[in-house]
Write a protein that holds these residues in place. Structure first.
Motif, PDB file in Angstrom:
ATOM      1  N   THR A   1      44.097  40.678  39.249  1.00 47.24           N
ATOM      2  CA  THR A   1      44.166  41.095  41.148  1.00 47.24           C
ATOM      3  C   THR A   1      45.173  42.124  41.446  1.00 47.24           C
ATOM      4  O   THR A   1      44.084  42.460  42.522  1.00 47.24           O
ATOM      5  CB  THR A   1      45.647  39.654  40.751  1.00 47.24           C
TER       6      THR A   1
ATOM      7  N   LEU B   1      37.075  48.883  40.218  1.00 46.36           N
ATOM      8  CA  LEU B   1      35.961  47.749  40.452  1.00 46.36           C
ATOM      9  C   LEU B   1      35.144  47.102  39.243  1.00 46.36           C
ATOM     10  O   LEU B   1      34.848  46.250  39.715  1.00 46.36           O
ATOM     11  CB  LEU B   1      34.953  48.557  41.579  1.00 46.36           C
TER      12      LEU B   1
ATOM     13  N   GLU C   1      39.620  47.210  46.033  1.00 44.73           N
ATOM     14  CA  GLU C   1      39.765  47.070  47.409  1.00 44.73           C
ATOM     15  C   GLU C   1      40.314  48.546  48.788  1.00 44.73           C
ATOM     16  O   GLU C   1      40.685  48.384  49.458  1.00 44.73           O
ATOM     17  CB  GLU C   1      40.111  45.913  48.186  1.00 44.73           C
TER      18      GLU C   1
ATOM     19  N   VAL D   1      37.207  45.585  36.896  1.00 45.98           N
ATOM     20  CA  VAL D   1      37.605  43.390  36.942  1.00 45.98           C
ATOM     21  C   VAL D   1      36.191  43.091  36.898  1.00 45.98           C
ATOM     22  O   VAL D   1      37.085  41.896  36.003  1.00 45.98           O
ATOM     23  CB  VAL D   1      37.512  43.274  38.467  1.00 45.98           C
ATOM     24  N   ASP D   2      35.004  43.183  36.499  1.00 47.75           N
ATOM     25  CA  ASP D   2      34.099  42.476  35.905  1.00 47.75           C
ATOM     26  C   ASP D   2      34.118  42.478  34.089  1.00 47.75           C
ATOM     27  O   ASP D   2      33.761  41.032  33.607  1.00 47.75           O
ATOM     28  CB  ASP D   2      32.848  42.826  36.321  1.00 47.75           C
TER      29      ASP D   2
ATOM     30  N   ARG E   1      41.829  44.162  41.302  1.00 49.11           N
ATOM     31  CA  ARG E   1      40.925  43.399  42.822  1.00 49.11           C
ATOM     32  C   ARG E   1      41.912  44.149  43.595  1.00 49.11           C
ATOM     33  O   ARG E   1      40.824  44.777  44.756  1.00 49.11           O
ATOM     34  CB  ARG E   1      40.935  42.216  42.928  1.00 49.11           C
TER      35      ARG E   1
END
Length: 241
Positions: free
Chosen positions: A38, A97, A45, A100-101, A41
């Motif tokens: 979280t 970013l 963002e 996260v994956d 992310r």
């Protein structure tokens, strides 16, 4: 080292997270790992041109890594990254970013037996068992109604609020003066530094854990130490000095 020679950069910390993602996944429980995702992310963002937004989001990532063992490379690097030094660059957001994956794809750790509980930790999910297994939920606390009465209205977001489905949100009692009254002003100030609104467990762990810099548990030192010393200790943690 970053360009001011004050420790690793934000980007190098994120690179460490990516490099050690499998051991991070193994070291964090499901809730802690979900929190880390979280926070990453939120960092991904954050508008790259909004320096304070990036700093705040990166601070959230740092708090999410605090449960790692002290000898873990990513945990060991935390205190070297000073958010008040050279600002994190656009690469910080880009790296988050990508992470996260990577972290979402890390393999699930095997269930860990806790001999002190006699159960598998993965089985303790809710109800009385969850409360018994969670030391923070065993701390003295006020209900939402009690906290609202003490605050004279809706409790401020800076207060540590721990979700507890069986009983409702719990507001740790140390945040209020003994015998009644509104929250300690220094608690609200420190909680803002610790991002208690988005990481209540991390803030609670700081207040209730031993602190060698202060010579005791911060919560037990309220009213015994000058407020500025508590604020200074929290600032040191946040800035990584």
């Amino acid at each position: 080292m970053n360009e001011e020679g004050r420790g690793p950069s934000a980007e190098s910390l994120l690179a460490l997270i990516g490099e050690h993602r499998e051991s991070i996944r193994a070291a964090l429980d499901d809730e802690q790992h979900a929190l880390l995702l979280t926070r990453l992310r939120a960092l991904a963002e954050a508008p790259p041109d909004k320096d304070m937004a990036v700093r705040r989001a990166l601070q959230g990532v740092r708090h999410a890594l605090r449960p790692l063992p002290f000898d873990h490379p990513a945990r060991a690097a935390l205190d070297g990254v000073r958010l008040v030094a050279a600002p994190p660059g656009p690469a910080t957001v880009t790296e988050a970013l990508a992470l996260v994956d990577l972290l979402a794809a890390a393999p699930e750790p095997a269930p860990t037996a806790d001999p002190t509980l006699g159960v598998t930790l993965g089985d303790v999910t809710s109800g009385d068992d969850r409360t018994a297994a969670d030391p923070l939920l065993r701390e003295p606390a006020l209900s939402t109604a009690e906290a609202t009465a003490r605050c004279g209205g809706a409790p401020p977001p800076e207060l540590i609020r721990l979700p507890d489905p069986p009983r409702g949100d719990r507001f740790l009692e140390f945040q209020f003066p003994v015998g009644g009254g509104t929250p300690h002003p220094v608690v609200l100030k420190v909680n803002r530094l610790l991002l208690a609104d988005i990481d209540p467990r991390g803030a609670a762990s700081w207040w209730l854990g031993g602190n060698s810099w202060l010579g005791g548990t911060p919560a037990s030192l309220l009213g015994r130490l000058p407020d500025h010393e508590l604020v200074g200790a929290a600032t040191t943690l946040v800035e990584g000095e």
